[in-house]
Write an enzyme that holds these catalytic residues in place. Structure first.
Site, PDB file in Angstrom:
ATOM      1  CG  ASN A  29      -1.988  -1.032   1.171  1.00  0.00           C
ATOM      2  OD1 ASN A  29      -2.666  -1.161   0.160  1.00  0.00           O
ATOM      3  ND2 ASN A  29      -2.152  -1.822   2.238  1.00  0.00           N
ATOM      4  CG  ASP A  66       9.204  -6.420   5.555  1.00  0.00           C
ATOM      5  OD1 ASP A  66       8.570  -5.347   5.533  1.00  0.00           O
ATOM      6  OD2 ASP A  66       9.443  -7.032   6.606  1.00  0.00           O
ATOM      7  CG  HIS A 110      17.461  -0.333   0.191  1.00  0.00           C
ATOM      8  ND1 HIS A 110      17.906   0.961   0.109  1.00  0.00           N
ATOM      9  CD2 HIS A 110      16.161  -0.260   0.541  1.00  0.00           C
ATOM     10  CE1 HIS A 110      16.916   1.782   0.423  1.00  0.00           C
ATOM     11  NE2 HIS A 110      15.837   1.074   0.682  1.00  0.00           N
ATOM     12  NE  ARG A 111      11.620  -0.407  -1.802  1.00  0.00           N
ATOM     13  CZ  ARG A 111      11.994   0.602  -1.000  1.00  0.00           C
ATOM     14  NH1 ARG A 111      12.453   1.725  -1.497  1.00  0.00           N
ATOM     15  NH2 ARG A 111      11.891   0.483   0.311  1.00  0.00           N
TER      16      ARG A 111
HETATM   17  P1  IMP Z   1       8.185  -1.841   5.086  1.00  0.00           P
HETATM   18  O1  IMP Z   1       7.784  -2.597   6.314  1.00  0.00           O
HETATM   19  O2  IMP Z   1       9.008  -2.627   4.148  1.00  0.00           O
HETATM   20  O3  IMP Z   1       7.035  -1.159   4.412  1.00  0.00           O
HETATM   21  O4  IMP Z   1       9.128  -0.653   5.492  1.00  0.00           O
HETATM   22  C1  IMP Z   1       9.467  -0.401   6.801  1.00  0.00           C
HETATM   23  C2  IMP Z   1       9.846   1.022   7.015  1.00  0.00           C
HETATM   24  O5  IMP Z   1      11.180   1.174   6.584  1.00  0.00           O
HETATM   25  C3  IMP Z   1       9.035   2.055   6.258  1.00  0.00           C
HETATM   26  O6  IMP Z   1       7.940   2.487   6.963  1.00  0.00           O
HETATM   27  C4  IMP Z   1      10.029   3.172   6.127  1.00  0.00           C
HETATM   28  O7  IMP Z   1      10.016   3.952   7.285  1.00  0.00           O
HETATM   29  C5  IMP Z   1      11.352   2.450   6.067  1.00  0.00           C
HETATM   30  N1  IMP Z   1      11.827   2.322   4.683  1.00  0.00           N
HETATM   31  C6  IMP Z   1      11.603   1.314   3.803  1.00  0.00           C
HETATM   32  N2  IMP Z   1      12.234   1.561   2.638  1.00  0.00           N
HETATM   33  C7  IMP Z   1      12.853   2.755   2.804  1.00  0.00           C
HETATM   34  C8  IMP Z   1      13.658   3.572   1.943  1.00  0.00           C
HETATM   35  O8  IMP Z   1      13.928   3.254   0.779  1.00  0.00           O
HETATM   36  N3  IMP Z   1      14.099   4.727   2.473  1.00  0.00           N
HETATM   37  C9  IMP Z   1      13.818   5.117   3.748  1.00  0.00           C
HETATM   38  N4  IMP Z   1      13.075   4.419   4.574  1.00  0.00           N
HETATM   39  C10 IMP Z   1      12.600   3.239   4.107  1.00  0.00           C
END
Ligand code: IMP
Length: 196
Positions: A9, A69, A181-182
């Site tokens: 989302n 994740d 990373h992504r």
């Molecule tokens: P998720 O559980 O994978 O949606 O991400 C966990 C949390 O990590 C998110 O709410 C962001 O705060 C942080 N996060 C994930 N990807 C990034 C990024 O590329 N840059 C900065 N924060 C990130």
């Protein structure tokens, strides 16, 4: 063209991945797939949470899909916030509260080494079978003393990747996508998909 549901989302993630993919694949977010659910992330590892999200959506749709994740892993905080990155400052907290907690916990620590780690889980069905695949991407860097920049999301304003003088939040989406990373995990995902 293959259609793939991206089990998220988070519109920022959709935008980042969409801009990496090109025209071979059409990425559909949960919203575009008309799926209105908040998928839980109950596990202690990025891999298990990614698998939970992808399997939930596959069971609902019976369509090829992937999830990801991501966690920010800070050496001096023993890997925290890690798998709890989204809710580090408490359930329902916002990006700012999470950043404030990281900066408070790190204080003036000289060791500010950190990395973002992304795990992607793909559920892929071909004529023969349905299988689960994992792809990982890591971006190493450090945590700043204060916030820099307004682009991006999450912890971007306090993370400077190795080899850069700018935080992720001071970069355009294209600049972040070259090293993130992504991007590393997504590149492996699409190399796999193109080989199918
Ligand atoms: P998720 O559980 O994978 O949606 O991400 C966990 C949390 O990590 C998110 O709410 C962001 O705060 C942080 N996060 C994930 N990807 C990034 C990024 O590329 N840059 C900065 N924060 C990130």
């Amino acid at each position: 063209m293959h259609t793939l549901i991206f089990a998220t989302n988070n519109q920022h993630k959709v935008l980042e991945i969409q801009s990496l993919v090109g025209n071979d694949f059409k990425i559909i977010s949960l919203k575009e797939a008309h799926i209105d659910i908040d998928i839980p992330e109950p596990h202690d590892s990025l891999q298990e949470n990614a698998a939970e999200k992808a399997n939930t959506i596959f069971q609902l749709t019976q369509q090829n899909c992937f999830s990801e994740d991501t966690g920010l892993e800070i050496e001096a905080l023993h890997g925290a916030p890690g798998v709890k990155s989204a809710r580090f400052a408490g359930d329902g907290c916002d990006f700012q509260a999470n950043i404030d907690k990281v900066l408070l916990n790190l204080g003036n620590s000289e060791n500010r080494t950190a990395q973002f780690r992304t795990v992607i889980c793909l559920i892929w069905r071909n004529a023969m079978e349905t299988k689960q695949y994992f792809f990982e991407g890591i971006c190493k860097g450090h945590i700043t003393l204060e916030m820099h920049g307004v682009q991006g999301f999450g912890y971007d304003p306090i993370f400077i990747p190795d080899g850069s003088t700018k935080s992720f939040a001071q970069m355009t989406i294209e600049e972040k996508n070259k090293i993130s990373h992504r991007q590393k995990a997504v590149t492996q995902l699409f190399e796999f998909l193109r080989s199918q």
